[in-house]
Design a protein around this motif. Sequence first.
Motif, PDB file in Angstrom:
ATOM      1  N   ASP A 278       0.866  -1.178   0.000  1.00 23.65           N
ATOM      2  CA  ASP A 278       0.000   0.000   0.000  1.00 23.65           C
ATOM      3  C   ASP A 278       0.905   1.231   0.000  1.00 23.65           C
ATOM      4  O   ASP A 278       1.587   1.516   0.995  1.00 23.65           O
ATOM      5  CB  ASP A 278      -0.907  -0.015   1.231  1.00 23.65           C
ATOM      6  N   CYS A 279       0.913   1.955  -1.081  1.00 20.72           N
ATOM      7  CA  CYS A 279       1.856   3.080  -1.234  1.00 20.72           C
ATOM      8  C   CYS A 279       1.526   4.250  -0.311  1.00 20.72           C
ATOM      9  O   CYS A 279       2.322   5.172  -0.179  1.00 20.72           O
ATOM     10  CB  CYS A 279       1.918   3.541  -2.682  1.00 20.72           C
ATOM     11  N   LYS A 280       0.373   4.227   0.353  1.00 18.36           N
ATOM     12  CA  LYS A 280       0.012   5.317   1.257  1.00 18.36           C
ATOM     13  C   LYS A 280       0.470   5.075   2.689  1.00 18.36           C
ATOM     14  O   LYS A 280       0.422   5.981   3.505  1.00 18.36           O
ATOM     15  CB  LYS A 280      -1.494   5.539   1.228  1.00 18.36           C
ATOM     16  N   LYS A 281       0.940   3.870   2.984  1.00 19.78           N
ATOM     17  CA  LYS A 281       1.442   3.589   4.333  1.00 19.78           C
ATOM     18  C   LYS A 281       2.819   4.216   4.499  1.00 19.78           C
ATOM     19  O   LYS A 281       3.627   4.257   3.572  1.00 19.78           O
ATOM     20  CB  LYS A 281       1.524   2.079   4.576  1.00 19.78           C
ATOM     21  N   GLU A 282       3.075   4.695   5.691  1.00 21.58           N
ATOM     22  CA  GLU A 282       4.329   5.396   6.013  1.00 21.58           C
ATOM     23  C   GLU A 282       5.566   4.622   5.552  1.00 21.58           C
ATOM     24  O   GLU A 282       6.477   5.188   4.932  1.00 21.58           O
ATOM     25  CB  GLU A 282       4.390   5.657   7.518  1.00 21.58           C
ATOM     26  N   GLU A 283       5.610   3.327   5.831  1.00 21.55           N
ATOM     27  CA  GLU A 283       6.797   2.529   5.504  1.00 21.55           C
ATOM     28  C   GLU A 283       6.987   2.304   4.002  1.00 21.55           C
ATOM     29  O   GLU A 283       8.048   1.874   3.558  1.00 21.55           O
ATOM     30  CB  GLU A 283       6.764   1.166   6.226  1.00 21.55           C
ATOM     31  N   ASN A 284       5.976   2.647   3.192  1.00 21.81           N
ATOM     32  CA  ASN A 284       6.074   2.434   1.751  1.00 21.81           C
ATOM     33  C   ASN A 284       6.167   3.722   0.940  1.00 21.81           C
ATOM     34  O   ASN A 284       6.218   3.670  -0.285  1.00 21.81           O
ATOM     35  CB  ASN A 284       4.855   1.636   1.264  1.00 21.81           C
TER      36      ASN A 284
ATOM     37  N   CYS B  82      -1.763   1.987  -7.118  1.00 25.24           N
ATOM     38  CA  CYS B  82      -2.319   2.937  -6.147  1.00 25.24           C
ATOM     39  C   CYS B  82      -2.986   4.110  -6.869  1.00 25.24           C
ATOM     40  O   CYS B  82      -4.109   4.503  -6.528  1.00 25.24           O
ATOM     41  CB  CYS B  82      -1.212   3.423  -5.221  1.00 25.24           C
TER      42      CYS B  82
END
Length: 143
Positions: free
Chosen positions: A100-106, A116
Amino acid sequence: MKEQNDGWQIRSFNGKEAELAYLYFNTMIFKKLQDMGVNGYDLFKAQLIFDEALTNAFRHGINYQEEKFVEIKHRINNRGVLEVFVKYVGEGFDLSRIPDCKKEENLEKLNGRGICLMKELSDKLEYKEKGNIIYFKIDCNIE
């Protein structure tokens, strides 16, 4: 190009014809949307989603192999609803493995951004069968 009774138009391109597929979009689909008076933002969304779907199919799906094909099936109704299927013959992929490109780690990872973007910009986005068919729908606004 084949046209079916229900308004669907179908066109296939081999792995070496990726540029023709992009040209097909710009001369057939994009032009029809423009002629209908679809607003600029929806034209942008349609082009971006289509480009991402084709890139995924040609690059990741069939690796530009001449003996493999990408099929584009599309229709546009008189209210400006664009529906597109992009299908390739290949293994497909597991959508759940795409970060998930919206998660902080990504946020700084490059992979998965196209998917996305397509999810965010389309009104409906589905991967079918084994991940080798993408369907998207955009309810375009006509000015």
